[in-house]
Write a protein that holds these residues in place. Structure first.
Motif, PDB file in Angstrom:
ATOM      1  N   MET A   8     -80.744  40.104 -23.806  1.00 26.45           N
ATOM      2  CA  MET A   8     -79.491  39.843 -23.146  1.00 26.45           C
ATOM      3  C   MET A   8     -78.428  39.571 -24.210  1.00 26.45           C
ATOM      4  O   MET A   8     -78.643  38.815 -25.142  1.00 26.45           O
ATOM      5  CB  MET A   8     -79.633  38.655 -22.206  1.00 26.45           C
ATOM      6  N   GLU A   9     -77.288  40.203 -24.033  1.00 25.17           N
ATOM      7  CA  GLU A   9     -76.203  40.054 -24.985  1.00 25.17           C
ATOM      8  C   GLU A   9     -75.439  38.768 -24.709  1.00 25.17           C
ATOM      9  O   GLU A   9     -75.096  38.462 -23.577  1.00 25.17           O
ATOM     10  CB  GLU A   9     -75.251  41.239 -24.836  1.00 25.17           C
ATOM     11  N   LYS A  10     -75.220  37.992 -25.759  1.00 23.52           N
ATOM     12  CA  LYS A  10     -74.485  36.742 -25.606  1.00 23.52           C
ATOM     13  C   LYS A  10     -72.989  37.028 -25.642  1.00 23.52           C
ATOM     14  O   LYS A  10     -72.501  37.699 -26.539  1.00 23.52           O
ATOM     15  CB  LYS A  10     -74.863  35.775 -26.723  1.00 23.52           C
ATOM     16  N   ARG A  11     -72.272  36.511 -24.649  1.00 19.28           N
ATOM     17  CA  ARG A  11     -70.832  36.744 -24.554  1.00 19.28           C
ATOM     18  C   ARG A  11     -70.081  35.736 -25.407  1.00 19.28           C
ATOM     19  O   ARG A  11     -70.465  34.575 -25.494  1.00 19.28           O
ATOM     20  CB  ARG A  11     -70.378  36.634 -23.112  1.00 19.28           C
ATOM     21  N   ARG A  12     -69.021  36.208 -26.007  1.00 19.19           N
ATOM     22  CA  ARG A  12     -68.182  35.343 -26.826  1.00 19.19           C
ATOM     23  C   ARG A  12     -66.862  35.108 -26.126  1.00 19.19           C
ATOM     24  O   ARG A  12     -66.422  35.905 -25.315  1.00 19.19           O
ATOM     25  CB  ARG A  12     -67.948  35.999 -28.178  1.00 19.19           C
ATOM     26  N   GLY A  13     -66.236  34.010 -26.435  1.00 17.86           N
ATOM     27  CA  GLY A  13     -64.934  33.715 -25.871  1.00 17.86           C
ATOM     28  C   GLY A  13     -65.016  32.750 -24.707  1.00 17.86           C
ATOM     29  O   GLY A  13     -66.057  32.159 -24.421  1.00 17.86           O
ATOM     30  N   LEU A  14     -63.908  32.613 -24.023  1.00 21.11           N
ATOM     31  CA  LEU A  14     -63.799  31.673 -22.915  1.00 21.11           C
ATOM     32  C   LEU A  14     -64.043  32.389 -21.595  1.00 21.11           C
ATOM     33  O   LEU A  14     -63.593  33.510 -21.401  1.00 21.11           O
ATOM     34  CB  LEU A  14     -62.408  31.036 -22.894  1.00 21.11           C
ATOM     35  N   SER A  15     -64.698  31.702 -20.700  1.00 16.61           N
ATOM     36  CA  SER A  15     -64.896  32.253 -19.360  1.00 16.61           C
ATOM     37  C   SER A  15     -63.687  31.912 -18.493  1.00 16.61           C
ATOM     38  O   SER A  15     -62.812  31.137 -18.884  1.00 16.61           O
ATOM     39  CB  SER A  15     -66.163  31.675 -18.741  1.00 16.61           C
ATOM     40  N   GLY A  16     -63.648  32.480 -17.309  1.00 19.01           N
ATOM     41  CA  GLY A  16     -62.580  32.166 -16.377  1.00 19.01           C
ATOM     42  C   GLY A  16     -62.579  30.703 -15.998  1.00 19.01           C
ATOM     43  O   GLY A  16     -61.521  30.082 -15.838  1.00 19.01           O
ATOM     44  N   PHE A  17     -63.755  30.124 -15.848  1.00 14.75           N
ATOM     45  CA  PHE A  17     -63.862  28.701 -15.526  1.00 14.75           C
ATOM     46  C   PHE A  17     -63.297  27.843 -16.653  1.00 14.75           C
ATOM     47  O   PHE A  17     -62.594  26.865 -16.410  1.00 14.75           O
ATOM     48  CB  PHE A  17     -65.313  28.329 -15.247  1.00 14.75           C
ATOM     49  N   ASP A  18     -63.598  28.214 -17.896  1.00 15.24           N
ATOM     50  CA  ASP A  18     -63.069  27.478 -19.048  1.00 15.24           C
ATOM     51  C   ASP A  18     -61.543  27.509 -19.065  1.00 15.24           C
ATOM     52  O   ASP A  18     -60.893  26.492 -19.331  1.00 15.24           O
ATOM     53  CB  ASP A  18     -63.596  28.063 -20.360  1.00 15.24           C
ATOM     54  N   LEU A  19     -60.959  28.673 -18.765  1.00 12.52           N
ATOM     55  CA  LEU A  19     -59.509  28.785 -18.736  1.00 12.52           C
ATOM     56  C   LEU A  19     -58.909  27.922 -17.628  1.00 12.52           C
ATOM     57  O   LEU A  19     -57.845  27.324 -17.807  1.00 12.52           O
ATOM     58  CB  LEU A  19     -59.092  30.239 -18.549  1.00 12.52           C
ATOM     59  N   LYS A  20     -59.573  27.845 -16.484  1.00 11.28           N
ATOM     60  CA  LYS A  20     -59.080  27.006 -15.391  1.00 11.28           C
ATOM     61  C   LYS A  20     -59.088  25.534 -15.780  1.00 11.28           C
ATOM     62  O   LYS A  20     -58.137  24.799 -15.494  1.00 11.28           O
ATOM     63  CB  LYS A  20     -59.915  27.200 -14.135  1.00 11.28           C
ATOM     64  N   ILE A  21     -60.140  25.089 -16.429  1.00 14.24           N
ATOM     65  CA  ILE A  21     -60.229  23.686 -16.854  1.00 14.24           C
ATOM     66  C   ILE A  21     -59.140  23.371 -17.872  1.00 14.24           C
ATOM     67  O   ILE A  21     -58.472  22.327 -17.790  1.00 14.24           O
ATOM     68  CB  ILE A  21     -61.633  23.369 -17.413  1.00 14.24           C
ATOM     69  N   ILE A  22     -58.929  24.265 -18.837  1.00 10.62           N
ATOM     70  CA  ILE A  22     -57.872  24.063 -19.827  1.00 10.62           C
ATOM     71  C   ILE A  22     -56.515  24.015 -19.132  1.00 10.62           C
ATOM     72  O   ILE A  22     -55.669  23.166 -19.440  1.00 10.62           O
ATOM     73  CB  ILE A  22     -57.917  25.181 -20.893  1.00 10.62           C
ATOM     74  N   GLY A  23     -56.293  24.916 -18.167  1.00  7.96           N
ATOM     75  CA  GLY A  23     -55.039  24.927 -17.426  1.00  7.96           C
ATOM     76  C   GLY A  23     -54.814  23.648 -16.648  1.00  7.96           C
ATOM     77  O   GLY A  23     -53.702  23.119 -16.605  1.00  7.96           O
ATOM     78  N   ILE A  24     -55.862  23.130 -16.033  1.00  9.44           N
ATOM     79  CA  ILE A  24     -55.743  21.878 -15.277  1.00  9.44           C
ATOM     80  C   ILE A  24     -55.393  20.719 -16.203  1.00  9.44           C
ATOM     81  O   ILE A  24     -54.526  19.894 -15.887  1.00  9.44           O
ATOM     82  CB  ILE A  24     -57.042  21.603 -14.499  1.00  9.44           C
ATOM     83  N   ILE A  25     -56.027  20.658 -17.355  1.00  8.71           N
ATOM     84  CA  ILE A  25     -55.744  19.582 -18.310  1.00  8.71           C
ATOM     85  C   ILE A  25     -54.299  19.665 -18.789  1.00  8.71           C
ATOM     86  O   ILE A  25     -53.578  18.664 -18.835  1.00  8.71           O
ATOM     87  CB  ILE A  25     -56.732  19.636 -19.494  1.00  8.71           C
TER      88      ILE A  25
END
Length: 51
Positions: free
Chosen positions: A1-18
């Motif tokens: 399985m290939e490991k994905r790099r970067g931010l997920s959509g959930f990560d972006l939502k949390i950063i946006g909320i903060i």
């Protein structure tokens, strides 16, 4: 399985909320001398949520 790099959509939502909480906190505490960087980070929330 290939490991994905970067931010997920959930990560972006949390950063946006903060960042949004920081922006609203700046509006509430500007009379007490809240730093300007709080609102500058908050202004990046709209493009994050649009993405």
């Amino acid at each position: 399985m290939e490991k994905r790099r970067g931010l997920s959509g959930f990560d972006l939502k949390i950063i946006g909320i903060i960042f949004m909480v920081l922006d609203h906190s700046y509006d509430a505490f500007v009379s007490f001398g809240a730093p300007l960087w709080m609102t500058l980070l908050g202004r990046t929330v709209a493009p994050i949520f649009y993405f």
